[in-house]
Design a protein around this motif. Sequence first.
Motif, PDB file in Angstrom:
ATOM      1  N   GLY A 628       4.090  26.494  46.771  1.00 39.75           N
ATOM      2  CA  GLY A 628       3.792  25.403  45.846  1.00 39.75           C
ATOM      3  C   GLY A 628       4.300  24.066  46.361  1.00 39.75           C
ATOM      4  O   GLY A 628       3.637  23.030  46.218  1.00 39.75           O
ATOM      5  N   PHE A 629       5.475  24.084  46.991  1.00 34.29           N
ATOM      6  CA  PHE A 629       6.038  22.848  47.530  1.00 34.29           C
ATOM      7  C   PHE A 629       5.184  22.301  48.669  1.00 34.29           C
ATOM      8  O   PHE A 629       4.845  21.115  48.696  1.00 34.29           O
ATOM      9  CB  PHE A 629       7.468  23.106  48.020  1.00 34.29           C
ATOM     10  N   ASN A 630       4.834  23.162  49.619  1.00 33.01           N
ATOM     11  CA  ASN A 630       4.015  22.709  50.750  1.00 33.01           C
ATOM     12  C   ASN A 630       2.665  22.192  50.279  1.00 33.01           C
ATOM     13  O   ASN A 630       2.147  21.197  50.798  1.00 33.01           O
ATOM     14  CB  ASN A 630       3.824  23.856  51.744  1.00 33.01           C
ATOM     15  N   LYS A 645       6.672   6.449  52.274  1.00 37.65           N
ATOM     16  CA  LYS A 645       7.604   6.781  51.188  1.00 37.65           C
ATOM     17  C   LYS A 645       8.250   8.141  51.424  1.00 37.65           C
ATOM     18  O   LYS A 645       9.438   8.344  51.142  1.00 37.65           O
ATOM     19  CB  LYS A 645       6.872   6.777  49.846  1.00 37.65           C
ATOM     20  N   LEU A 646       7.458   9.091  51.934  1.00 38.20           N
ATOM     21  CA  LEU A 646       8.001  10.415  52.212  1.00 38.20           C
ATOM     22  C   LEU A 646       9.102  10.329  53.264  1.00 38.20           C
ATOM     23  O   LEU A 646      10.214  10.855  53.081  1.00 38.20           O
ATOM     24  CB  LEU A 646       6.881  11.337  52.695  1.00 38.20           C
ATOM     25  N   ILE A 647       8.823   9.644  54.370  1.00 35.12           N
ATOM     26  CA  ILE A 647       9.796   9.530  55.457  1.00 35.12           C
ATOM     27  C   ILE A 647      11.024   8.750  55.002  1.00 35.12           C
ATOM     28  O   ILE A 647      12.153   9.030  55.417  1.00 35.12           O
ATOM     29  CB  ILE A 647       9.140   8.848  56.676  1.00 35.12           C
ATOM     30  N   ARG A 648      10.823   7.811  54.102  1.00 33.87           N
ATOM     31  CA  ARG A 648      11.902   6.934  53.634  1.00 33.87           C
ATOM     32  C   ARG A 648      13.047   7.700  52.981  1.00 33.87           C
ATOM     33  O   ARG A 648      14.175   7.211  52.904  1.00 33.87           O
ATOM     34  CB  ARG A 648      11.323   5.915  52.634  1.00 33.87           C
ATOM     35  N   ILE A 674      10.008  19.703  55.649  1.00 36.23           N
ATOM     36  CA  ILE A 674       8.632  19.209  55.715  1.00 36.23           C
ATOM     37  C   ILE A 674       7.962  19.688  56.997  1.00 36.23           C
ATOM     38  O   ILE A 674       8.594  19.769  58.053  1.00 36.23           O
ATOM     39  CB  ILE A 674       8.604  17.663  55.672  1.00 36.23           C
ATOM     40  N   ASP A 675       6.675  19.975  56.905  1.00 37.06           N
ATOM     41  CA  ASP A 675       5.871  20.309  58.085  1.00 37.06           C
ATOM     42  C   ASP A 675       5.586  19.011  58.842  1.00 37.06           C
ATOM     43  O   ASP A 675       4.638  18.288  58.536  1.00 37.06           O
ATOM     44  CB  ASP A 675       4.566  20.980  57.656  1.00 37.06           C
ATOM     45  N   VAL A 676       6.428  18.708  59.837  1.00 34.96           N
ATOM     46  CA  VAL A 676       6.304  17.425  60.532  1.00 34.96           C
ATOM     47  C   VAL A 676       5.032  17.359  61.373  1.00 34.96           C
ATOM     48  O   VAL A 676       4.509  16.268  61.646  1.00 34.96           O
ATOM     49  CB  VAL A 676       7.553  17.147  61.395  1.00 34.96           C
ATOM     50  N   VAL A 677       4.530  18.512  61.806  1.00 35.16           N
ATOM     51  CA  VAL A 677       3.259  18.523  62.550  1.00 35.16           C
ATOM     52  C   VAL A 677       2.140  18.011  61.659  1.00 35.16           C
ATOM     53  O   VAL A 677       1.299  17.195  62.078  1.00 35.16           O
ATOM     54  CB  VAL A 677       2.939  19.942  63.071  1.00 35.16           C
ATOM     55  N   PHE A 678       2.150  18.466  60.406  1.00 30.55           N
ATOM     56  CA  PHE A 678       1.135  17.987  59.464  1.00 30.55           C
ATOM     57  C   PHE A 678       1.296  16.488  59.196  1.00 30.55           C
ATOM     58  O   PHE A 678       0.310  15.746  59.151  1.00 30.55           O
ATOM     59  CB  PHE A 678       1.244  18.760  58.144  1.00 30.55           C
TER      60      PHE A 678
END
Length: 735
Positions: A628-630, A645-648, A674-678
């Motif tokens: 659910g989170f992903n 905003k996510l990276i912040r 977090i899936d950084v590739v995505f």
Amino acid sequence: MSENKHFLGNNPISNFDEDLFNFKHYADKVKRIIQLNSSNNEPLTIGIYGKWGEGKTSFLNLVKYNIEHFEKNEKGKEYLVFEFNPWRYSDEDEMLFDFFDGISKRFFIEQKTKIQKVGKQIIRYSRYLKAIKISTTIGIPKTLGTSVSFEPSKIFEALGEDLAGEQITLEKLKDKVNEAINDANFKVIVFVDDLDRLDKNEIYTILKLIKLTANFDNFIFITTLDSEHVAKAIKERYGDNLEDGKLFLEKIINIPIHLPKIEEEDLQYFFEKKFNQITKYLDFKEIEKKQNEIKEIIQGFSASKFNSPREIIRVLNGFFIAAFGFEDEVNLTDLFWIEWIKVKNEDLYTRIKKYNSFGTMAIFNGQNVIINFNDEINYGVAKNHSLINEEEINGSRKEFIDKYPDFKETLDLLFPNKKATEVDISIYDENLNINSVTHFNKYFSFHTERKIKNTTILKIKKFIAENDEFKLYEEIKELIKNSGFNSFYTIQNLIRFYGNINSNLECRDFFYEFIIKNISIIPNSNEDMFGIDSRIRLIELIAIILNADEKNDNEKTAINIAQYLDVEELCYFTRKFKDEKTKFKGKLEKFISDKASRKFNNENPIYIIPNNPVKMIMHYWKNNDEKGFNKHIKESLTDIERVKKLIRNFPGFWNNSFYGGLQKKNYEYMKTLIDVVFVFSKIKELDDSLIRKIDINNYDYIDDVSEYNEEENLEQFIYWFKKELNDEAFGSNRK
């Protein structure tokens, strides 16, 4: 380090805006006493009683402020204020005569004939006193041009006074002063501060001035004093013991006014305000760690540990200069409390400072050593002849506690008395604690309207005991209405009161759940230096108390509380429970996940407003519902601004004011959530120019604590991702 550093001043306050103890209300009562005394011509002496450092001069200034700003009625007398500082004089005669000189000049400032006449009469009175002094000590100077005589009236005439036909006596001159001041319709208020700081002869001179020499009609003397100190100073002239001195003082002071009690909530507010004032000037390399230590100091404050506001200032200034000098070499919490001991009991501080932290005066565990002062030779020797530590006190520790019982709690805090088998000594080393031999010597190498009625508290406790939620709500709402933000400190103290290990659990649980359910009524206009508001501070305090309670099973209480908290509040609550001692923490973490999945969606993504608990929410949401989170992260990243905003959320947030750089450690932590590739592919999809812009071979150093904007944090993410790909490729080629 910043260039400007500031100690806390110890100057008395001068106006209402600086009044942190609400003395102004009582000072206003004193003003009214003076006003109501306007028609009374008799001289009056008001004594403001208090110990050193309790704020007598500040209170005096508030009275003075009132006097200079009130509106008199039509028939009321005008007031003339004279401030007399007895500290400026080298002997008693100089002090006495300069008083009359100063006050006579004060009358000449007023451009009214009748007022100036008062000044003239006081000058004559003063000259006659000098004449008496001359005649009884050194005789008549030849410069007066008269035959030698010891008659004061002759000396007076020689000084240039035209007194033909008048019989000159001190009483006659005093009558003339009284006639002039009554005719002018004035009252004179004389402020005499710090009477108790003079030597005994000077104190006697001032009291003589007040009672005998200058007790003119319409004069009001207001003086500050420690009555016991003054009584000791004058007892030798007027009796054999302290009681004789007190009886004499009672004859001088017509109205004794004792300073109002500084209540616990007021002193705590004063402490936090002054503490925040100095800590904002301290910069640290490990800012987050030091901020946690500073928070521990605030949470550990107790008004009972300080005798006066001045003592707080002394401790804080000592702490400030030590913290500034040590920077990040010591634990700030330990530093504060050892500075507290230094101010409160220099003898104990010196004995700790000189303590031998090696040999039999410590507990050995491999190469690590902790200090707890249990150092009695041959005490607790085990079968293998290695020195161990028992919980029973012995040696220096027993001596300290027997001689300084009031300091046992602080000694236990700084030097915990635990068995070696129960201690992870490496933690003390890592935290730079004073009880670590590695760090012990560092701590000494540098050193060469907030009044709450008791009836309100009693009502609140009564309604808690009766589990009467409606009446309790109304009473606390009234408390908040009347006391404003100060009510926060009262509620905080009540939470601590019911958190006592011997308290009634039913009352505790009812009150704690009540506070959580009604947290929205708590005043929330004030944030501490970490950006934590008053509501979160209460939520955290409840969790700290429940976590520390090893006697009872608090699972049901904690779970009930969790149901009333929103997801952000629940994070602050949950993080105060330690994994190793709280079996139900997993249930709280599951609540965070469930609440997050219900609150956040594509229109309101979790990361849109970066704040302190967002990463914690992400962590527990992913742990309990990874799918659910992903799904939420991937579906909500619809534009480049949301990616920013996510990276912040992952760089450090410093001094509650700015975001730092996305360092390698921040990036590595981001990868766990977090899936950084995505994310990288999403940036490429939305704006490929951003990716092409970053050359990993020509990229600036990323500072941990410099301020960066969202665009720069995004670039830093791209840099780390591309660098990681490059490093992997380089590693493959090498193989």
